[in-house]
Design a protein around this motif. Structure first.
Motif, PDB file in Angstrom:
ATOM      1  N   LEU A 143     -60.554  36.878 118.368  1.00 58.05           N
ATOM      2  CA  LEU A 143     -59.899  37.692 117.334  1.00 58.05           C
ATOM      3  C   LEU A 143     -58.466  38.026 117.756  1.00 58.05           C
ATOM      4  O   LEU A 143     -57.524  37.902 116.960  1.00 58.05           O
ATOM      5  CB  LEU A 143     -60.710  38.980 117.125  1.00 58.05           C
ATOM      6  N   VAL A 144     -58.310  38.406 119.021  1.00 57.11           N
ATOM      7  CA  VAL A 144     -56.977  38.721 119.538  1.00 57.11           C
ATOM      8  C   VAL A 144     -56.095  37.477 119.523  1.00 57.11           C
ATOM      9  O   VAL A 144     -54.917  37.541 119.176  1.00 57.11           O
ATOM     10  CB  VAL A 144     -57.067  39.328 120.961  1.00 57.11           C
ATOM     11  N   TRP A 145     -56.683  36.339 119.870  1.00 62.12           N
ATOM     12  CA  TRP A 145     -55.945  35.069 119.837  1.00 62.12           C
ATOM     13  C   TRP A 145     -55.380  34.827 118.443  1.00 62.12           C
ATOM     14  O   TRP A 145     -54.200  34.488 118.287  1.00 62.12           O
ATOM     15  CB  TRP A 145     -56.890  33.925 120.253  1.00 62.12           C
ATOM     16  N   TRP A 146     -56.214  35.032 117.426  1.00 63.71           N
ATOM     17  CA  TRP A 146     -55.810  34.833 116.031  1.00 63.71           C
ATOM     18  C   TRP A 146     -54.655  35.767 115.662  1.00 63.71           C
ATOM     19  O   TRP A 146     -53.668  35.342 115.061  1.00 63.71           O
ATOM     20  CB  TRP A 146     -57.033  35.081 115.134  1.00 63.71           C
ATOM     21  N   LEU A 147     -54.760  37.046 116.049  1.00 58.34           N
ATOM     22  CA  LEU A 147     -53.704  38.021 115.747  1.00 58.34           C
ATOM     23  C   LEU A 147     -52.403  37.683 116.479  1.00 58.34           C
ATOM     24  O   LEU A 147     -51.320  37.700 115.888  1.00 58.34           O
ATOM     25  CB  LEU A 147     -54.163  39.440 116.134  1.00 58.34           C
ATOM     26  N   VAL A 148     -52.526  37.377 117.782  1.00 57.53           N
ATOM     27  CA  VAL A 148     -51.338  37.063 118.584  1.00 57.53           C
ATOM     28  C   VAL A 148     -50.690  35.776 118.068  1.00 57.53           C
ATOM     29  O   VAL A 148     -49.452  35.686 117.987  1.00 57.53           O
ATOM     30  CB  VAL A 148     -51.704  36.950 120.084  1.00 57.53           C
ATOM     31  N   ALA A 149     -51.529  34.805 117.697  1.00 58.65           N
ATOM     32  CA  ALA A 149     -50.988  33.540 117.168  1.00 58.65           C
ATOM     33  C   ALA A 149     -50.196  33.792 115.887  1.00 58.65           C
ATOM     34  O   ALA A 149     -49.113  33.233 115.694  1.00 58.65           O
ATOM     35  CB  ALA A 149     -52.120  32.548 116.907  1.00 58.65           C
ATOM     36  N   ALA A 150     -50.720  34.667 115.019  1.00 63.60           N
ATOM     37  CA  ALA A 150     -50.017  34.983 113.771  1.00 63.60           C
ATOM     38  C   ALA A 150     -48.685  35.661 114.074  1.00 63.60           C
ATOM     39  O   ALA A 150     -47.684  35.418 113.392  1.00 63.60           O
ATOM     40  CB  ALA A 150     -50.883  35.889 112.898  1.00 63.60           C
ATOM     41  N   ALA A 151     -48.664  36.505 115.104  1.00 63.19           N
ATOM     42  CA  ALA A 151     -47.426  37.210 115.453  1.00 63.19           C
ATOM     43  C   ALA A 151     -46.436  36.295 116.159  1.00 63.19           C
ATOM     44  O   ALA A 151     -45.233  36.548 116.134  1.00 63.19           O
ATOM     45  CB  ALA A 151     -47.753  38.413 116.343  1.00 63.19           C
ATOM     46  N   THR A 152     -46.948  35.231 116.797  1.00 67.12           N
ATOM     47  CA  THR A 152     -46.085  34.388 117.626  1.00 67.12           C
ATOM     48  C   THR A 152     -45.276  33.374 116.821  1.00 67.12           C
ATOM     49  O   THR A 152     -44.048  33.326 116.921  1.00 67.12           O
ATOM     50  CB  THR A 152     -46.929  33.656 118.695  1.00 67.12           C
ATOM     51  N   GLY A 153     -45.956  32.553 116.018  1.00 66.33           N
ATOM     52  CA  GLY A 153     -45.203  31.552 115.271  1.00 66.33           C
ATOM     53  C   GLY A 153     -46.100  30.539 114.589  1.00 66.33           C
ATOM     54  O   GLY A 153     -47.324  30.530 114.797  1.00 66.33           O
ATOM     55  N   ASP A 154     -45.497  29.674 113.790  1.00 61.66           N
ATOM     56  CA  ASP A 154     -46.259  28.695 113.011  1.00 61.66           C
ATOM     57  C   ASP A 154     -47.074  27.761 113.882  1.00 61.66           C
ATOM     58  O   ASP A 154     -48.212  27.422 113.573  1.00 61.66           O
ATOM     59  CB  ASP A 154     -45.292  27.870 112.138  1.00 61.66           C
ATOM     60  N   HIS A 155     -46.454  27.331 114.991  1.00 61.95           N
ATOM     61  CA  HIS A 155     -47.117  26.367 115.862  1.00 61.95           C
ATOM     62  C   HIS A 155     -48.377  26.975 116.474  1.00 61.95           C
ATOM     63  O   HIS A 155     -49.445  26.373 116.468  1.00 61.95           O
ATOM     64  CB  HIS A 155     -46.145  25.926 116.963  1.00 61.95           C
ATOM     65  N   ALA A 156     -48.236  28.212 117.007  1.00 54.80           N
ATOM     66  CA  ALA A 156     -49.373  28.905 117.630  1.00 54.80           C
ATOM     67  C   ALA A 156     -50.467  29.161 116.607  1.00 54.80           C
ATOM     68  O   ALA A 156     -51.662  29.005 116.898  1.00 54.80           O
ATOM     69  CB  ALA A 156     -48.911  30.214 118.260  1.00 54.80           C
ATOM     70  N   PHE A 157     -50.060  29.559 115.381  1.00 57.12           N
ATOM     71  CA  PHE A 157     -51.062  29.877 114.373  1.00 57.12           C
ATOM     72  C   PHE A 157     -51.791  28.617 113.907  1.00 57.12           C
ATOM     73  O   PHE A 157     -52.994  28.660 113.635  1.00 57.12           O
ATOM     74  CB  PHE A 157     -50.439  30.595 113.176  1.00 57.12           C
ATOM     75  N   ALA A 158     -51.068  27.509 113.853  1.00 57.75           N
ATOM     76  CA  ALA A 158     -51.688  26.247 113.430  1.00 57.75           C
ATOM     77  C   ALA A 158     -52.821  25.868 114.378  1.00 57.75           C
ATOM     78  O   ALA A 158     -53.866  25.370 113.951  1.00 57.75           O
ATOM     79  CB  ALA A 158     -50.637  25.142 113.368  1.00 57.75           C
ATOM     80  N   ALA A 159     -52.626  26.128 115.685  1.00 60.80           N
ATOM     81  CA  ALA A 159     -53.666  25.815 116.673  1.00 60.80           C
ATOM     82  C   ALA A 159     -54.910  26.664 116.442  1.00 60.80           C
ATOM     83  O   ALA A 159     -56.042  26.165 116.450  1.00 60.80           O
ATOM     84  CB  ALA A 159     -53.128  26.035 118.090  1.00 60.80           C
ATOM     85  N   ALA A 160     -54.700  27.976 116.225  1.00 56.92           N
ATOM     86  CA  ALA A 160     -55.826  28.882 115.974  1.00 56.92           C
ATOM     87  C   ALA A 160     -56.537  28.498 114.675  1.00 56.92           C
ATOM     88  O   ALA A 160     -57.767  28.445 114.609  1.00 56.92           O
ATOM     89  CB  ALA A 160     -55.340  30.324 115.900  1.00 56.92           C
ATOM     90  N   ARG A 161     -55.737  28.189 113.653  1.00 58.68           N
ATOM     91  CA  ARG A 161     -56.299  27.829 112.358  1.00 58.68           C
ATOM     92  C   ARG A 161     -57.118  26.539 112.466  1.00 58.68           C
ATOM     93  O   ARG A 161     -58.180  26.403 111.858  1.00 58.68           O
ATOM     94  CB  ARG A 161     -55.165  27.651 111.360  1.00 58.68           C
ATOM     95  N   TRP A 162     -56.581  25.611 113.273  1.00 55.88           N
ATOM     96  CA  TRP A 162     -57.311  24.366 113.470  1.00 55.88           C
ATOM     97  C   TRP A 162     -58.666  24.645 114.139  1.00 55.88           C
ATOM     98  O   TRP A 162     -59.697  24.126 113.722  1.00 55.88           O
ATOM     99  CB  TRP A 162     -56.500  23.392 114.355  1.00 55.88           C
ATOM    100  N   PHE A 163     -58.655  25.501 115.173  1.00 55.88           N
ATOM    101  CA  PHE A 163     -59.906  25.790 115.885  1.00 55.88           C
ATOM    102  C   PHE A 163     -60.943  26.425 114.962  1.00 55.88           C
ATOM    103  O   PHE A 163     -62.101  26.007 114.914  1.00 55.88           O
ATOM    104  CB  PHE A 163     -59.666  26.702 117.084  1.00 55.88           C
ATOM    105  N   PHE A 164     -60.526  27.467 114.206  1.00 60.32           N
ATOM    106  CA  PHE A 164     -61.495  28.168 113.361  1.00 60.32           C
ATOM    107  C   PHE A 164     -61.979  27.303 112.200  1.00 60.32           C
ATOM    108  O   PHE A 164     -63.029  27.581 111.618  1.00 60.32           O
ATOM    109  CB  PHE A 164     -60.904  29.489 112.851  1.00 60.32           C
TER     110      PHE A 164
END
Lengths: 129, 131
Positions: free
Chosen positions: B43-64
């Motif tokens: 959950l924290v990964w998802w939140l931090v990824a959203a705060a970090t940037g498109d690239h980070a969020f894309a990785a989290a989104r891909w995993f989920f």
């Protein structure tokens, strides 16, 4: 002389002992549980509504004050409640004293670190441009 | 001093104590709690990824969105609703109610039914929203 013998039988029976505490863990677990009934349901419903969301949707959501505040409260209650629960699990199943103490310390530190990271992420989005 | 080799609590189940609904639900409360704790870094990964940037969020989104991510989300969904329902059952006990054997079994089966139903509803709704 044995200290115990200096106390009356009644004093021994009703005395609070040296710590004078012990119900804090129990109470904190219940208070965070009650908080998580409401926060958890709200957060779960929000996640369902955000299923498959792209980053822009998540940023728009956490840019609003109410979702940001409730998400921070959820993160705090979640990691507090989780740390209290994991503490009991560790105390129940880890019988080697040094391993138990070090597991408890690591678990607490990781819980606090994750909670702070989560809160920081929400604040960054909420206050970000 | 060497401690005596006595059987310890969880390992008495099945060998010394008969398996019963109440003890299985109690065990599962703890198991789902642990599994939810395992989920909290994600959950924290998802939140931090959203705060970090498109690239980070894309990785989290891909995993989920991957089969493993969807499977874990199903597990977290069930664990959440189970821990929630059985947690409320525990709070009622803490208030001093529901200890009669019949009541304890009735509330136990209610927890099983409610958490199962809520899991199906929430997960299906999630899949529907996701499209």
């Amino acid at each position: 002389m044995d200290r115990q013998q200096l106390r009356s039988p009644l004093g021994r029976a009703v005395g609070p002992g040296s710590a004078k505490e012990g119900v804090e863990h129990w109470w904190a677990q219940r208070v965070t549980a009650v908080a998580l009934i409401l926060l958890g349901l709200w957060f779960a419903a929000s996640l369902v509504a955000l299923a498959g969301a792209d980053r822009a949707q998540v940023l728009r959501w956490l840019h609003e004050p109410l979702p940001a505040i409730l998400t921070i409260l959820t993160v705090i209650a979640l990691f507090y409640h989780g740390a209290l629960g994991l503490q009991v699990v560790i105390e129940d199943y880890v019988h080697s004293e040094w391993l138990k103490i070090s597991s408890l310390v690591v678990m607490r530190l990781v819980s606090v670190a994750l909670a702070v990271a989560g809160i920081f992420a929400v604040l960054r989005i909420a206050f970000g441009g | 001093m060497t401690p005596a080799e006595r059987p310890l609590s969880p390992f008495q189940l099945g060998t010394i104590y008969k398996l019963q609904l109440t003890s299985m639900l109690s065990l599962n409360h703890r198991a789902t709690g642990i599994f939810l704790s395992v989920g909290s870094p994600f959950l924290v990964w998802w939140l931090v990824a959203a705060a970090t940037g498109d690239h980070a969020f894309a990785a989290a989104r891909w995993f989920f969105g991957s089969w493993l991510g969807l499977l874990m989300l199903l597990g977290w969904t069930f664990s959440f609703f189970y821990h929630l329902c059985n947690g409320i059952r525990h709070l009622v006990w803490d208030a001093g109610y529901g200890f009669e054997l019949r009541t304890a079994y009735a509330s136990g089966w209610t927890v099983v039914a409610a958490s199962g139903a809520l899991t199906v509803i929430a997960y299906a709704a999630g899949l529907l929203v996701r499209g």
